[in-house]
Design a protein around this motif. Structure first.
Motif, PDB file in Angstrom:
ATOM      1  N   LEU A   1      -3.986 -12.102  -8.687  1.00  0.00           N
ATOM      2  CA  LEU A   1      -2.775 -11.522  -9.251  1.00  0.00           C
ATOM      3  C   LEU A   1      -1.956 -10.898  -8.133  1.00  0.00           C
ATOM      4  CD1 LEU A   1      -4.276  -9.740 -12.399  1.00  0.00           C
ATOM      5  CD2 LEU A   1      -3.174 -11.966 -12.299  1.00  0.00           C
ATOM      6  N   PHE A   2      -0.645 -10.966  -8.267  1.00  0.00           N
ATOM      7  CA  PHE A   2       0.219 -10.426  -7.225  1.00  0.00           C
ATOM      8  C   PHE A   2       0.396  -8.917  -7.363  1.00  0.00           C
ATOM      9  CE2 PHE A   2       1.819 -14.878  -7.107  1.00  0.00           C
ATOM     10  CZ  PHE A   2       1.585 -15.112  -5.760  1.00  0.00           C
ATOM     11  N   LEU A   3       0.443  -8.249  -6.218  1.00  0.00           N
ATOM     12  CA  LEU A   3       0.760  -6.831  -6.099  1.00  0.00           C
ATOM     13  C   LEU A   3       1.586  -6.634  -4.833  1.00  0.00           C
ATOM     14  CD1 LEU A   3      -2.575  -4.946  -6.947  1.00  0.00           C
ATOM     15  CD2 LEU A   3      -0.372  -4.640  -8.098  1.00  0.00           C
ATOM     16  N   PRO A   4       2.369  -5.547  -4.763  1.00  0.00           N
ATOM     17  CA  PRO A   4       3.078  -5.268  -3.519  1.00  0.00           C
ATOM     18  C   PRO A   4       2.089  -5.041  -2.371  1.00  0.00           C
ATOM     19  CG  PRO A   4       3.914  -3.891  -5.305  1.00  0.00           C
ATOM     20  CD  PRO A   4       2.660  -4.543  -5.809  1.00  0.00           C
ATOM     21  N   ALA A   5       2.454  -5.492  -1.186  1.00  0.00           N
ATOM     22  CA  ALA A   5       1.622  -5.239  -0.013  1.00  0.00           C
ATOM     23  C   ALA A   5       1.447  -3.737   0.192  1.00  0.00           C
ATOM     24  CB  ALA A   5       2.238  -5.878   1.224  1.00  0.00           C
ATOM     25  N   GLU A   6       2.476  -2.963  -0.139  1.00  0.00           N
ATOM     26  CA  GLU A   6       2.414  -1.498  -0.158  1.00  0.00           C
ATOM     27  C   GLU A   6       3.251  -1.009  -1.325  1.00  0.00           C
ATOM     28  OE1 GLU A   6       3.796   0.089   3.523  1.00  0.00           O
ATOM     29  OE2 GLU A   6       2.058  -0.593   4.679  1.00  0.00           O
ATOM     30  N   TYR A   7       2.784   0.021  -2.018  1.00  0.00           N
ATOM     31  CA  TYR A   7       3.588   0.588  -3.097  1.00  0.00           C
ATOM     32  C   TYR A   7       4.744   1.388  -2.507  1.00  0.00           C
ATOM     33  CZ  TYR A   7      -0.297  -0.528  -6.243  1.00  0.00           C
ATOM     34  OH  TYR A   7      -1.262  -1.179  -6.959  1.00  0.00           O
ATOM     35  N   PRO A   8       5.971   1.175  -2.986  1.00  0.00           N
ATOM     36  CA  PRO A   8       7.079   2.014  -2.521  1.00  0.00           C
ATOM     37  C   PRO A   8       6.886   3.443  -3.010  1.00  0.00           C
ATOM     38  CG  PRO A   8       7.777   0.671  -4.379  1.00  0.00           C
ATOM     39  CD  PRO A   8       6.387   0.217  -4.018  1.00  0.00           C
ATOM     40  N   ARG A   9       7.318   4.385  -2.228  1.00  0.00           N
ATOM     41  CA  ARG A   9       7.165   5.792  -2.591  1.00  0.00           C
ATOM     42  C   ARG A   9       8.492   6.359  -3.102  1.00  0.00           C
ATOM     43  NH1 ARG A   9       2.366   7.889  -3.469  1.00  0.00           N
ATOM     44  NH2 ARG A   9       3.130   9.943  -2.816  1.00  0.00           N
ATOM     45  N   VAL A  10       8.389   7.279  -4.047  1.00  0.00           N
ATOM     46  CA  VAL A  10       9.556   7.940  -4.624  1.00  0.00           C
ATOM     47  C   VAL A  10       9.570   9.387  -4.167  1.00  0.00           C
ATOM     48  CG1 VAL A  10      10.614   8.710  -6.782  1.00  0.00           C
ATOM     49  CG2 VAL A  10       9.629   6.415  -6.621  1.00  0.00           C
ATOM     50  N   THR A  11      10.705   9.855  -3.718  1.00  0.00           N
ATOM     51  CA  THR A  11      10.829  11.227  -3.225  1.00  0.00           C
ATOM     52  C   THR A  11      11.249  12.170  -4.350  1.00  0.00           C
ATOM     53  OG1 THR A  11      13.173  11.028  -2.651  1.00  0.00           O
ATOM     54  CG2 THR A  11      11.547  10.310  -0.987  1.00  0.00           C
ATOM     55  N   GLY A  12      11.034  13.454  -4.118  1.00  0.00           N
ATOM     56  CA  GLY A  12      11.480  14.454  -5.081  1.00  0.00           C
ATOM     57  C   GLY A  12      12.984  14.426  -5.251  1.00  0.00           C
ATOM     58  N   ALA A  13      13.708  14.172  -4.169  1.00  0.00           N
ATOM     59  CA  ALA A  13      15.166  14.101  -4.256  1.00  0.00           C
ATOM     60  C   ALA A  13      15.600  12.948  -5.154  1.00  0.00           C
ATOM     61  CB  ALA A  13      15.763  13.937  -2.858  1.00  0.00           C
ATOM     62  N   GLU A  14      14.888  11.831  -5.078  1.00  0.00           N
ATOM     63  CA  GLU A  14      15.220  10.706  -5.949  1.00  0.00           C
ATOM     64  C   GLU A  14      14.956  11.063  -7.408  1.00  0.00           C
ATOM     65  OE1 GLU A  14      14.567   6.530  -3.675  1.00  0.00           O
ATOM     66  OE2 GLU A  14      12.784   7.806  -3.784  1.00  0.00           O
ATOM     67  N   LEU A  15      13.811  11.697  -7.682  1.00  0.00           N
ATOM     68  CA  LEU A  15      13.524  12.097  -9.053  1.00  0.00           C
ATOM     69  C   LEU A  15      14.610  13.013  -9.601  1.00  0.00           C
ATOM     70  CD1 LEU A  15       9.658  12.748  -9.007  1.00  0.00           C
ATOM     71  CD2 LEU A  15      10.861  10.872 -10.132  1.00  0.00           C
ATOM     72  N   ASP A  16      15.053  13.953  -8.791  1.00  0.00           N
ATOM     73  CA  ASP A  16      16.127  14.856  -9.223  1.00  0.00           C
ATOM     74  C   ASP A  16      17.389  14.073  -9.550  1.00  0.00           C
ATOM     75  OD1 ASP A  16      14.604  17.169  -8.983  1.00  0.00           O
ATOM     76  OD2 ASP A  16      15.178  17.515  -6.894  1.00  0.00           O
ATOM     77  N   ALA A  17      17.729  13.115  -8.695  1.00  0.00           N
ATOM     78  CA  ALA A  17      18.955  12.336  -8.894  1.00  0.00           C
ATOM     79  C   ALA A  17      18.859  11.438 -10.122  1.00  0.00           C
ATOM     80  CB  ALA A  17      19.248  11.501  -7.654  1.00  0.00           C
TER      81      ALA A  17
END
Length: 491
Positions: free
Chosen positions: A34-50
């Motif tokens: 099954l396919f998965l990302p080679a690395e999981y992208p990370r989400v920042t606190g600033a992005e969550l706020d936005a």
């Protein structure tokens, strides 16, 4: 963003596709993984706020663009805007705003312990599968149009995936759907939703067996690479990466709607059979979403609950799979579980290949660390936030009654399994969000048993069971299935 297979070898890695568009129309990787990302992208606190003030379509765009980096931003934004509209998700309950797409509703509160329902069943087939499948239909049409190509979707359903896929693909240019379902093992409403479609590009096949027989045939056809290529076979089951990543979005939406700051955590309880829905929660957590617990809720088919309690993954045979009143979870071989196991064993594809060879030859594996076991990785499970529980028919009847008495809300049988298990794991100060599986009308037989009355139905579904039905019945024979597909593809 590049993708890897859970069963990659040096040779297969060299020839596997690497980008989102390359794997969009397929299912299994050529090496059977099954396919998965080679690395999981990370989400920042600033992005969550936005993201807190974004509409659902805007949030979907922001998350998907981290995974579909080869689709132009303008095209991806247009696709999410087309998909997530109040008109598409119009079957909201009274008091909910359709524009919210996945509204939250508090079910109960005991001091600092709060149980919340996230409504995911406002789409055209009244099930959470619409949340990803509507996007998948638009993505497929977009990709096929760019190359003037066509696709034959071959999938399996235990109840809701089939209707969600068929409704998403109706009228889509260049797409045919061949959908397997276990004969006479879905609810009357689920059966009618699928079999009442008479579109020329929809083929419903009732298999004399259980869901796992259907799923095994999908995998067998997908593993026949020459047949798959010749007949342009793709899949919409949750082995398809695009469907899983689309489900990641509503975890973020649930978190953002239930909290006011990124210092807070939430937990999710997810009714689960094939592990696709909660696998999306695992991915959201790996991206950095502040999730405390991910609770797997099973019915009597408790393969996943057994693993998350003991470390033993023991697939049941068809004859050992129970036919229950939460039939969409009547699954004893969880396809998406392999994605989590890949992370659990340190992303070691050789180890994954060995473990799932043992599933095929011996029916399971044991990671408990006990003498004679296959490893000791079960000790790491808690670090990923996972726990589990099981619900029975008596439990779901009692839960449906109790929730109705407390809140006036009628929940479906699978969601009842989720609520029952969620109550066992809710923690003070951490909102527990139960992901809704479907509207109660899809399982009316059990609602009548629990409440003594029919479940409410959205407009347009009043008498669906009486509509003429079109389907064929077949035995679980891969060669016969290939013959049927070949005869109806024109390829």
């Amino acid at each position: 963003m590049q993708y890897v297979s859970t069963r990659a070898t040096a040779e297969s890695s060299a020839r596997n596709p690497n980008h989102f568009s390359d794997i969009l129309l397929g299912g299994l990787a050529p090496d059977g993984g099954l396919f998965l990302p080679a690395e999981y992208p990370r989400v920042t606190g600033a992005e969550l706020d936005a993201w807190r003030t974004l509409p659902y379509a805007g949030l979907a765009y922001e998350i998907l663009r981290k995974f579909a980096t080869d689709i132009p931003d303008a095209d991806l934004k247009a696709l999410t805007a087309k998909t997530y509209t109040a008109d598409v998700y119009r079957n909201a309950r009274a008091g909910d705003n359709p524009a919210d797409i996945t509204p939250l509703r508090e079910l109960e509160r005991d001091g600092d312990k709060v149980l919340v329902l996230q409504s995911l069943s406002n789409g055209p087939t009244l099930a959470f599968k619409d949340m990803a499948m509507q996007l998948l239909g638009n993505l497929f049409e977009y990709a096929l149009a760019k190359n003037d190509d066509e696709l034959n979707i071959f999938g399996a359903t235990s109840g809701d995936t089939g209707s969600a896929a068929e409704y998403a693909m109706r009228g889509k240019r260049g797409i045919r759907v061949f959908m397997l379902s276990p004969h006479k093992k879905m609810s009357a409403f689920q059966t009618a939703q699928m079999f009442s479609l008479h579109d020329p590009n929809i083929f419903n096949i009732a298999v004399e067996g259980v869901f796992d027989d259907c799923q095994d045939m999908v995998k067998a056809v997908s593993n026949d690479l020459s047949f798959k290529a010749r007949h342009k076979i793709g899949t919409v089951n949750s082995i398809n990466w695009a469907r899983v990543v689309a489900q990641v979005v509503y975890y973020f939406r649930g978190y953002l709607a239930a909290t006011t700051s990124n210092d807070q955590k939430v937990s999710f309880t997810v009714p689960s059979g094939n592990f696709g829905n909660i696998c999306a929660g695992h991915i959201a957590r790996m991206m950095g979403l502040p999730i405390d617990q991910l609770i797997v809720a099973t019915n009597e088919n408790d393969v996943l609950d057994e693993f998350f309690r003991t470390g033993r993954y023991r697939v049941r045979k068809s004859a050992e799979t129970f036919h229950t009143t939460s039939p969409s979870m009547d699954i004893s071989k969880a396809s998406n579980f392999e994605r989590f196991v890949y992370d659990l064993v340190g992303r070691d594809p050789e180890r994954v290949r060995a473990l799932f060879r043992k599933v095929d030859t011996e029916g399971g594996f044991d990671l408990s660390g006990a003498p004679g076991s296959d490893g000791d990785e079960f000790a790491k499970v808690a670090g990923y936030g996972f726990a589990s529980g099981k619900s029975t028919h008596a439990d779901r009847i009692a839960t449906i009654r109790n929730v109705f008495e407390k809140s006036g809300l009628t929940i479906d049988t699978h969601t009842a399994d989720g609520v029952k298990v969620a109550r066992e794991h809710v923690r003070a100060g951490v909102p527990m969000i139960v992901l809704e599986t479907a509207l109660a009308a899809k399982f009316n037989e059990t609602i009548v048993e629990a409440l003594g009355r029919n479940a409410d139905r959205p407009s347009g579904f009043e008498d669906i069971e009486s509509l003429p039905q079109k389907y064929v019945v077949m035995k679980p024979n891969v060669d016969e299935m290939k013959t049927f597909i070949a005869a109806h593809t024109g390829l």
